[in-house]
Design a protein around this motif. Structure first.
Motif, short mmCIF file in Angstrom:
data_model
loop_
_atom_site.label_atom_id
_atom_site.label_comp_id
_atom_site.label_asym_id
_atom_site.label_seq_id
_atom_site.Cartn_x
_atom_site.Cartn_y
_atom_site.Cartn_z
N THR A 45 -24.83 59.51 34.60
CA THR A 45 -24.40 60.87 34.29
C THR A 45 -25.57 61.69 33.77
O THR A 45 -26.59 61.13 33.37
N ASP A 46 -25.40 62.99 33.78
CA ASP A 46 -26.45 63.86 33.27
C ASP A 46 -25.82 65.13 32.73
O ASP A 46 -24.67 65.46 33.05
N LYS A 47 -26.59 65.84 31.92
CA LYS A 47 -26.08 67.04 31.28
C LYS A 47 -26.17 68.24 32.19
O LYS A 47 -27.08 68.36 33.02
N GLY A 48 -25.24 69.16 31.98
CA GLY A 48 -25.29 70.44 32.63
C GLY A 48 -25.78 71.50 31.68
O GLY A 48 -26.44 71.19 30.68
N GLU A 49 -25.41 72.75 31.94
CA GLU A 49 -25.95 73.84 31.13
C GLU A 49 -25.24 74.03 29.79
O GLU A 49 -25.79 74.67 28.89
N VAL A 50 -24.02 73.50 29.62
CA VAL A 50 -23.29 73.69 28.36
C VAL A 50 -22.72 72.36 27.88
O VAL A 50 -21.53 72.21 27.65
N SER A 51 -23.58 71.37 27.68
CA SER A 51 -23.13 70.02 27.38
C SER A 51 -22.90 69.75 25.89
O SER A 51 -22.28 68.74 25.54
#
Lengths: 112, 120
Positions: free
Chosen positions: B55-61
């Protein structure tokens, strides 16, 4: 990730053709252009996708100039039920990942 | 959309409580995403997954965590819900079932029906 710019809102009347233009100046070579439609309380749904020139399906046409820095979604003879928000996205179609950023979209309001 | 379901559809919770939203797909797609949608902001990516346990972060994690222990399920957890997390949450999937590009395959997102979360 390529960002897109669209008009915030548009008004039209039933039976007219509506053209919504999207700017994507930093589109990459592998990027496809995809348009989505969203009704209130629903998730966005796919309308049309293209890479270059013109694509047409049963609901819309997509025009992409040679430099691919913009694209135009054309909705023929809109009806009241076409009132929705329309999103233009660009992303890599090659590997399956479609990580991209949604803009605010274009709110189309069709009047009788 | 057929093939992707979100649960619950609606939830009201109190500030400070943990909340988990579930996204389930039957399409065997590799990529899964969580978005939130708020008035005036369109859709914003929270987290995404590119495979089991990847998994990875998006813009508002910030304030959110995710887990994907099997291909079909992607969970979004609010460890301690705040009023600013009141929103509509959409799950999406993308990619080919095999993860290999297929010429002419219509790629892009397929979205779930959304979860309306209210934090009071």
């Amino acid at each position: 990730l390529a960002k897109t710019t669209q008009p915030i809102s548009m008004d039209s009347y039933e039976g007219q053709e509506v053209n919504i233009t999207c700017s994507h100046n930093n589109i990459a070579t592998n990027d496809y252009i995809t348009w989505y439609q969203q009704f209130p309380s629903q998730g966005p749904r796919f309308i049309i996708q293209g890479y270059k020139t013109k694509v047409t399906n049963e609901v819309a046409s997509l025009f992409i100039p040679a430099d691919r820095k913009s694209s135009t979604l054309s909705l023929p003879r809109v009806s009241l039920s076409d009132t929705a928000v329309y999103y233009c996205l660009v992303g890599d179609n090659g590997t399956g990942g479609f990580k991209t950023i949604f803009g605010a979209g274009t709110r189309l309001f069709v009047k009788a | 959309d057929a093939g992707i379901t979100q649960s619950p559809r609606h939830k009201v919770t109190e500030t400070g409580t943990p909340v988990t939203l579930r996204c389930h797909q039957t399409e065997n797609h590799r990529y899964m995403y969580w978005y939130r949608q708020d008035p005036g902001h369109g859709l914003r990516l929270i987290h995404y997954s590119y495979g089991v346990k990847d998994t990875d972060k998006g813009e508002v994690s910030d304030g959110y965590s995710v887990s994907r222990s099997k291909t079909e399920d992607f969970l979004l957890t609010l460890e301690s819900a705040t009023s600013s997390q009141t929103s509509v949450y959409f799950c999406a999937i993308s990619g080919t079932p095999t993860g290999v590009a297929i010429t002419g395959y219509r790629n892009g997102y397929t979205f779930g029906s959304g979860t309306r979360l209210t934090v009071v």
